[in-house]
Design a protein around this motif. Structure first.
Motif, PDB file in Angstrom:
ATOM      1  N   ILE A  50     -18.118  -0.517 -25.162  1.00  0.00           N
ATOM      2  CA  ILE A  50     -18.137   0.431 -24.702  1.00  0.00           C
ATOM      3  C   ILE A  50     -17.076   0.049 -24.491  1.00  0.00           C
ATOM      4  O   ILE A  50     -16.449  -1.150 -23.802  1.00  0.00           O
ATOM      5  N   PHE A  51     -15.789   1.454 -25.393  1.00  0.00           N
ATOM      6  CA  PHE A  51     -13.970   0.743 -24.995  1.00  0.00           C
ATOM      7  C   PHE A  51     -13.793   2.023 -23.476  1.00  0.00           C
ATOM      8  O   PHE A  51     -15.046   3.446 -24.017  1.00  0.00           O
ATOM      9  N   MET A  52     -13.782   2.194 -22.301  1.00  0.00           N
ATOM     10  CA  MET A  52     -13.582   3.040 -21.247  1.00  0.00           C
ATOM     11  C   MET A  52     -11.752   3.196 -21.287  1.00  0.00           C
ATOM     12  O   MET A  52     -11.486   2.232 -20.861  1.00  0.00           O
ATOM     13  N   PRO A  78     -21.131  -5.025 -22.683  1.00  0.00           N
ATOM     14  CA  PRO A  78     -19.718  -4.827 -22.137  1.00  0.00           C
ATOM     15  C   PRO A  78     -18.538  -3.812 -21.828  1.00  0.00           C
ATOM     16  O   PRO A  78     -18.619  -2.807 -22.995  1.00  0.00           O
ATOM     17  N   VAL A  79     -18.116  -3.546 -21.148  1.00  0.00           N
ATOM     18  CA  VAL A  79     -17.153  -2.366 -21.069  1.00  0.00           C
ATOM     19  C   VAL A  79     -15.845  -2.813 -21.261  1.00  0.00           C
ATOM     20  O   VAL A  79     -15.345  -3.909 -20.409  1.00  0.00           O
ATOM     21  N   ILE A  80     -14.797  -3.003 -21.970  1.00  0.00           N
ATOM     22  CA  ILE A  80     -13.493  -3.362 -22.230  1.00  0.00           C
ATOM     23  C   ILE A  80     -12.490  -1.724 -21.763  1.00  0.00           C
ATOM     24  O   ILE A  80     -12.559  -0.620 -21.980  1.00  0.00           O
ATOM     25  N   TYR A  81     -12.314  -1.897 -20.739  1.00  0.00           N
ATOM     26  CA  TYR A  81     -11.583  -0.969 -19.859  1.00  0.00           C
ATOM     27  C   TYR A  81      -9.515  -0.758 -20.454  1.00  0.00           C
ATOM     28  O   TYR A  81      -9.550  -0.997 -20.700  1.00  0.00           O
ATOM     29  N   ALA A  97     -15.277  -3.322 -14.979  1.00  0.00           N
ATOM     30  CA  ALA A  97     -15.177  -3.963 -16.471  1.00  0.00           C
ATOM     31  C   ALA A  97     -15.048  -5.537 -17.012  1.00  0.00           C
ATOM     32  O   ALA A  97     -15.245  -5.877 -16.058  1.00  0.00           O
ATOM     33  N   ASP A  98     -15.534  -5.803 -18.143  1.00  0.00           N
ATOM     34  CA  ASP A  98     -16.218  -7.158 -18.299  1.00  0.00           C
ATOM     35  C   ASP A  98     -14.910  -7.583 -18.827  1.00  0.00           C
ATOM     36  O   ASP A  98     -14.093  -8.887 -18.877  1.00  0.00           O
ATOM     37  N   SER A  99     -13.176  -6.694 -19.740  1.00  0.00           N
ATOM     38  CA  SER A  99     -12.581  -6.821 -19.297  1.00  0.00           C
ATOM     39  C   SER A  99     -11.435  -5.642 -20.158  1.00  0.00           C
ATOM     40  O   SER A  99     -11.678  -4.350 -19.413  1.00  0.00           O
TER      41      SER A  99
END
Length: 120
Positions: A50-52, A78-81, A97-99
Motif C-alpha cells: 500500500i502507498f499512503m 507493508p505500507v509505504i508513506y 508505516a513500513d517505509s
C-alpha cells in the motif's frame, strides 16, 4: 499472478503516474482518492503493498495507516508513506508505516521501494 499495489492519494496526476510506472513493471494497481472506510477498501482488494499519502480528505494518512496496522488481517501488508512533507520520515514513523517515499520521487526510487517490499 501479478502482485497487487493499492495507492491512496487525492492527486490524480500522482495516481496516473504511479499506475503507469507500476503497471509497466508488471504490477496490478488499484487507486483511491480517499482513505475513508480504509479497512473495507483494503479488505476488498487485499493488496501486497500500500502507498499512503499524508494529505487525504476526511481521514488523513496517519490515521488510516494506524487503522490498518491495528487490524489483525491487514497489519502484515507493508505500507509505504508517501508525502511531499519535509518530515515524511517522522510522519511515517508516527503512522506506523513500513517505509516512506518523499515526493517528488523518481521512477527508479518508486520501483525500488516496491520491489524491496514485495517479491515478484
Amino acid at each position: 499472478m501479478p502482485k497487487k499495489v493499492f495507492i491512496f492519494d487525492d492527486n490524480n496526476d500522482i495516481l496516473e503516474l504511479c499506475t503507469l510506472i507500476l503497471e509497466d513493471a508488471g504490477y496490478e494497481i488499484k487507486t483511491s482518492a480517499t482513505s475513508n472506510n480504509i479497512v473495507e477498501q483494503v479488505s476488498a482488494y487485499m493488496p501486497d503493498l500500500i502507498f499512503m499519502d499524508n494529505w487525504l480528505p476526511d481521514v488523513g494518512g496517519i490515521e488510516a495507516t494506524q487503522e490498518l496496522k491495528s487490524h489483525p488481517d491487514l497489519k502484515h501488508i507493508p505500507v509505504i508513506y508517501f508525502s511531499a512533507n519535509n518530515d515524511v520520515s517522522a510522519l511515517a514513523t508516527k503512522a506506523g508505516a513500513d517505509s516512506f517515499l518523499a515526493k517528488p520521487f523518481d521512477i527508479h526510487a518508486l520501483e525500488e521501494i516496491v520491489s524491496a517490499h514485495i517479491e515478484k
